[in-house]
Design a protein around this motif. Structure first.
Motif, PDB file in Angstrom:
ATOM      1  N   ALA A  39      18.362   0.416  -7.502  1.00  0.00           N
ATOM      2  CA  ALA A  39      17.438   1.520  -7.783  1.00  0.00           C
ATOM      3  C   ALA A  39      15.997   1.036  -7.780  1.00  0.00           C
ATOM      4  O   ALA A  39      15.106   1.677  -7.209  1.00  0.00           O
ATOM      5  N   VAL A  40      15.741  -0.125  -8.405  1.00  0.00           N
ATOM      6  CA  VAL A  40      14.391  -0.680  -8.466  1.00  0.00           C
ATOM      7  C   VAL A  40      13.860  -0.961  -7.060  1.00  0.00           C
ATOM      8  O   VAL A  40      12.715  -0.626  -6.725  1.00  0.00           O
ATOM      9  N   MET A  41      14.695  -1.554  -6.212  1.00  0.00           N
ATOM     10  CA  MET A  41      14.214  -1.927  -4.878  1.00  0.00           C
ATOM     11  C   MET A  41      14.070  -0.724  -3.952  1.00  0.00           C
ATOM     12  O   MET A  41      13.201  -0.713  -3.071  1.00  0.00           O
ATOM     13  N   ARG A  42      14.892   0.304  -4.146  1.00  0.00           N
ATOM     14  CA  ARG A  42      14.663   1.531  -3.366  1.00  0.00           C
ATOM     15  C   ARG A  42      13.349   2.186  -3.787  1.00  0.00           C
ATOM     16  O   ARG A  42      12.591   2.679  -2.936  1.00  0.00           O
ATOM     17  N   LEU A  43      13.066   2.164  -5.091  1.00  0.00           N
ATOM     18  CA  LEU A  43      11.789   2.711  -5.566  1.00  0.00           C
ATOM     19  C   LEU A  43      10.616   1.884  -5.071  1.00  0.00           C
ATOM     20  O   LEU A  43       9.568   2.425  -4.694  1.00  0.00           O
ATOM     21  N   ARG A  44      10.774   0.573  -5.050  1.00  0.00           N
ATOM     22  CA  ARG A  44       9.716  -0.301  -4.527  1.00  0.00           C
ATOM     23  C   ARG A  44       9.422   0.062  -3.067  1.00  0.00           C
ATOM     24  O   ARG A  44       8.263   0.163  -2.659  1.00  0.00           O
ATOM     25  N   SER A  45      10.463   0.269  -2.294  1.00  0.00           N
ATOM     26  CA  SER A  45      10.296   0.638  -0.881  1.00  0.00           C
ATOM     27  C   SER A  45       9.592   1.991  -0.747  1.00  0.00           C
ATOM     28  O   SER A  45       8.679   2.147   0.068  1.00  0.00           O
ATOM     29  N   SER A  46       9.994   2.964  -1.548  1.00  0.00           N
ATOM     30  CA  SER A  46       9.387   4.296  -1.468  1.00  0.00           C
ATOM     31  C   SER A  46       7.921   4.272  -1.885  1.00  0.00           C
ATOM     32  O   SER A  46       7.081   4.940  -1.283  1.00  0.00           O
ATOM     33  N   LEU A  47       7.607   3.508  -2.927  1.00  0.00           N
ATOM     34  CA  LEU A  47       6.211   3.392  -3.354  1.00  0.00           C
ATOM     35  C   LEU A  47       5.354   2.761  -2.259  1.00  0.00           C
ATOM     36  O   LEU A  47       4.225   3.188  -2.012  1.00  0.00           O
ATOM     37  N   SER A  48       5.903   1.750  -1.608  1.00  0.00           N
ATOM     38  CA  SER A  48       5.187   1.088  -0.508  1.00  0.00           C
ATOM     39  C   SER A  48       4.901   2.085   0.612  1.00  0.00           C
ATOM     40  O   SER A  48       3.780   2.166   1.130  1.00  0.00           O
ATOM     41  N   PHE A  49       5.921   2.858   0.979  1.00  0.00           N
ATOM     42  CA  PHE A  49       5.736   3.860   2.029  1.00  0.00           C
ATOM     43  C   PHE A  49       4.700   4.905   1.608  1.00  0.00           C
ATOM     44  O   PHE A  49       3.833   5.294   2.395  1.00  0.00           O
ATOM     45  N   ALA A  50       4.793   5.355   0.352  1.00  0.00           N
ATOM     46  CA  ALA A  50       3.874   6.384  -0.143  1.00  0.00           C
ATOM     47  C   ALA A  50       2.426   5.909  -0.107  1.00  0.00           C
ATOM     48  O   ALA A  50       1.502   6.688   0.144  1.00  0.00           O
ATOM     49  N   ILE A  51       2.212   4.617  -0.365  1.00  0.00           N
ATOM     50  CA  ILE A  51       0.869   4.044  -0.334  1.00  0.00           C
ATOM     51  C   ILE A  51       0.302   4.100   1.081  1.00  0.00           C
ATOM     52  O   ILE A  51      -0.817   4.572   1.307  1.00  0.00           O
ATOM     53  N   HIS A  52       1.085   3.610   2.037  1.00  0.00           N
ATOM     54  CA  HIS A  52       0.623   3.663   3.437  1.00  0.00           C
ATOM     55  C   HIS A  52       0.425   5.108   3.889  1.00  0.00           C
ATOM     56  O   HIS A  52      -0.528   5.414   4.616  1.00  0.00           O
ATOM     57  N   LYS A  53       1.317   5.980   3.486  1.00  0.00           N
ATOM     58  CA  LYS A  53       1.231   7.400   3.864  1.00  0.00           C
ATOM     59  C   LYS A  53      -0.062   8.024   3.343  1.00  0.00           C
ATOM     60  O   LYS A  53      -0.763   8.737   4.083  1.00  0.00           O
ATOM     61  N   TYR A  54      -0.382   7.742   2.081  1.00  0.00           N
ATOM     62  CA  TYR A  54      -1.593   8.323   1.490  1.00  0.00           C
ATOM     63  C   TYR A  54      -2.840   7.884   2.254  1.00  0.00           C
ATOM     64  O   TYR A  54      -3.686   8.712   2.635  1.00  0.00           O
ATOM     65  N   PHE A  55      -2.973   6.588   2.468  1.00  0.00           N
ATOM     66  CA  PHE A  55      -4.181   6.098   3.128  1.00  0.00           C
ATOM     67  C   PHE A  55      -4.255   6.558   4.583  1.00  0.00           C
ATOM     68  O   PHE A  55      -5.329   6.886   5.082  1.00  0.00           O
ATOM     69  N   ASN A  56      -3.123   6.595   5.259  1.00  0.00           N
ATOM     70  CA  ASN A  56      -3.109   7.047   6.646  1.00  0.00           C
ATOM     71  C   ASN A  56      -3.553   8.510   6.745  1.00  0.00           C
ATOM     72  O   ASN A  56      -4.321   8.884   7.641  1.00  0.00           O
ATOM     73  N   GLU A  57      -3.074   9.331   5.806  1.00  0.00           N
ATOM     74  CA  GLU A  57      -3.415  10.756   5.842  1.00  0.00           C
ATOM     75  C   GLU A  57      -4.842  11.028   5.386  1.00  0.00           C
ATOM     76  O   GLU A  57      -5.357  12.126   5.603  1.00  0.00           O
ATOM     77  N   ASN A  58      -5.481  10.037   4.767  1.00  0.00           N
ATOM     78  CA  ASN A  58      -6.843  10.226   4.283  1.00  0.00           C
ATOM     79  C   ASN A  58      -7.879   9.423   5.068  1.00  0.00           C
ATOM     80  O   ASN A  58      -8.988   9.169   4.570  1.00  0.00           O
ATOM     81  N   GLY A  59      -7.521   9.023   6.280  1.00  0.00           N
ATOM     82  CA  GLY A  59      -8.498   8.442   7.190  1.00  0.00           C
ATOM     83  C   GLY A  59      -8.848   6.986   6.967  1.00  0.00           C
ATOM     84  O   GLY A  59      -9.897   6.516   7.415  1.00  0.00           O
ATOM     85  N   PHE A  60      -7.972   6.238   6.286  1.00  0.00           N
ATOM     86  CA  PHE A  60      -8.204   4.812   6.061  1.00  0.00           C
ATOM     87  C   PHE A  60      -7.575   3.982   7.181  1.00  0.00           C
ATOM     88  O   PHE A  60      -6.542   4.362   7.742  1.00  0.00           O
ATOM     89  N   TYR A  61      -8.188   2.837   7.462  1.00  0.00           N
ATOM     90  CA  TYR A  61      -7.625   1.874   8.409  1.00  0.00           C
ATOM     91  C   TYR A  61      -7.025   0.702   7.638  1.00  0.00           C
ATOM     92  O   TYR A  61      -7.624   0.198   6.689  1.00  0.00           O
ATOM     93  N   TYR A  62      -5.860   0.270   8.073  1.00  0.00           N
ATOM     94  CA  TYR A  62      -5.122  -0.811   7.401  1.00  0.00           C
ATOM     95  C   TYR A  62      -5.594  -2.154   7.940  1.00  0.00           C
ATOM     96  O   TYR A  62      -5.522  -2.407   9.141  1.00  0.00           O
TER      97      TYR A  62
END
Length: 476
Positions: free
Chosen positions: A128-151
């Motif tokens: 459960a912890v590692m699935r949440l870690r994966s989802s949080l990681s995805f959510a972080i990239h998703k947020y910045f991508n949708e708000n015009g940030f470059y990685y």
């Protein structure tokens, strides 16, 4: 057709031939297999026709064994599950030694599971912890991508110390037993691989600033390293950091961005990882029942996450916070471990949690900290004694995010570096940003593992990273 356990438990595909592969979590009565493949916290029950199954195969169906099952999904006749698999054939994949397999179907301590970190995700808690870690990681990239940030991928090997802490891991290819020496008897790093002393990075911030001052909005999400000899439940030697940097943004904009970002990523896991959160929520509630009443948390895990998502963050100056803390009951009655006596004190977790949980009863953003307890790159205020820094405080954990408006004035930055004995030649490129097209800019840093701790309720940071690196421990 091949399915995952998650698909079988959520899709309407009963009475159809299927295949599934996974690991045995339990096998009882020589008939009922609890199967899990990592796709969900839940197991699926597989019913074996033991009268028509080879006895040699039955003996090899043990906890931890990997199996390939063919059968049909049917409505369950027993309690505890809506559907189950009627097994038509079962194949044992590879070897499995039931006597040696360490993750048995019983309660294990987290210390024991850290010693078996290569297998601990076979348990419900760590999957459960590692699935949440994966989802949080995805959510972080998703947020910045949708708000015009470059990685940006900032360097892991660096010649500068962004935090000024000095607790860095050295990178060298010199002979450890017989390094070359200079005329003064010191190690001659000019003969090292990079021609100078280099280290593993403690932060990607300074490099990210250089990109922000050309691309506008950027962020880093990468590994960072601290050679701090600390064995607490909140320290790692290797961890991951999220660091956005934005040109033309002041401290107020920085606070807006950080609040919106934190709410967004936590809202994502509430929407996409509810089963895992409910499992971890129950685990924590059960754990709380074993504690004395005075030590129990006032909020459950899910309540803490919703507390952040649903409340506006209160913005409070450091000076106001100090006044509140000085006059608080815990301070007056000396209940704090660190008594607040005067302006300039470095706040501890107990103070931060008091402000969030007891006084304001919402997440808090503290700003305008004393300059002498913050980093050299933070923008000096007009009063000459505070900087435009901010920390975001969460319930149960204290500081979650630290950031600031960066010092954009060349003369002021030089003065601050001189006062702290930071050589200009070491950061000449950083000073160049203040020479050529300087402008207001801001950013913040978030330790990813601290966020995962908050979202999972885990009490030790070593339990939210796959393979923890700590003093005297680099196993796996």
């Amino acid at each position: 057709m091949s399915y995952t356990v998650s698909q079988l438990l959520t899709q309407d595909i009963t009475f159809q031939p299927l295949e599934i592969k996974g690991w045995v979590r339990g096998f009882r009565s020589n008939r009922f297999i609890a199967l899990n493949d990592g796709s969900t916290i839940n197991n699926i029950q597989c019913v074996v026709d033991f009268e028509n199954t080879d006895e040699a195969i039955l003996k090899r169906i043990t906890t931890g064994a990997a199996v390939h099952i063919k059968g049909e999904l049917v409505e369950s006749q027993g309690k505890g599950q809506k559907v189950e698999i009627q097994v038509s054939s079962i194949e044992i994949l590879g070897d499995s030694d039931p006597e040696e397999y360490p993750i048995q179907p019983k309660k294990h301590t987290f210390e024991f599971l850290r010693e078996n970190a290569h297998l601990r995700t076979r348990t419900n808690t760590f999957s459960a912890v590692m699935r949440l870690r994966s989802s949080l990681s995805f959510a972080i990239h998703k947020y910045f991508n949708e708000n015009g940030f470059y990685y940006m991928h900032t360097p892991i090997i660096t010649g500068s110390d962004a935090e000024g802490a000095g607790e860095m891991f050295r990178v060298s290819s010199l002979d450890a037993k017989n390094p070359p020496l200079d005329d003064h008897g010191n190690v001659d790093y000019k003969k090292d691989f990079f021609g100078k002393e280099t280290n593993l990075t403690v932060s990607g911030q300074l490099e990210a600033e250089t990109f922000a001052m050309s691309l506008g909005k950027v962020y880093t999400f990468g590994p960072t390293f601290r050679a701090e000899n600390s064995n607490t439940s909140r320290h790692l030697s290797e961890f991951w950091m999220i660091e956005p940097e934005v040109a033309f943004m002041d401290l107020a904009g920085n606070m807006d961005l950080a609040e919106d970002f934190m709410k967004s990523v936590l809202r994502y896991v509430l929407e996409h990882n509810l089963e895992d959160l409910e499992f971890l929520n129950k685990r924590l509630l059960d754990e709380e029942k074993t504690k004395p009443q005075a030590q129990r948390s006032e909020m459950s895990l899910i309540e803490k996450i919703k507390f952040v998502v649903d409340n506006n963050f209160k913005r409070v100056s450091y000076t106001e916070a100090i006044d509140i803390l000085k006059n608080s009951k815990p301070n007056k009655k000396k209940k704090f471990n660190y008594i607040i006596e005067e302006w300039g004190a470095d706040l501890q977790s107990e103070h931060e949690r008091f402000l969030v949980e007891k006084h304001f009863k919402c997440p808090v953003i503290l700003f305008d900290y004393p300059a002498n307890i913050k980093a050299f790159y933070m923008r000096l205020n007009e009063d000459g004694k505070t900087v435009r820094a901010m920390d975001i405080l969460f319930p149960g954990i204290g500081e979650m995010v630290g950031g600031s408006q960066r010092e954009e004035r060349l003369d002021v930055l030089k003065e601050k570096m001189k006062a702290l004995d930071i050589p200009e030649e070491e950061l000449w490129w950083y000073l160049d940003l203040r020479k050529y097209g300087t402008a207001v800019h801001s950013g913040f840093g978030l330790g990813f593992e601290r966020l995962v701790m908050f979202a999972t309720g885990m009490g030790n940071i070593r339990d939210v990273i796959p393979y923890p690196r700590t003093p005297q421990n680099a196993e796996f």
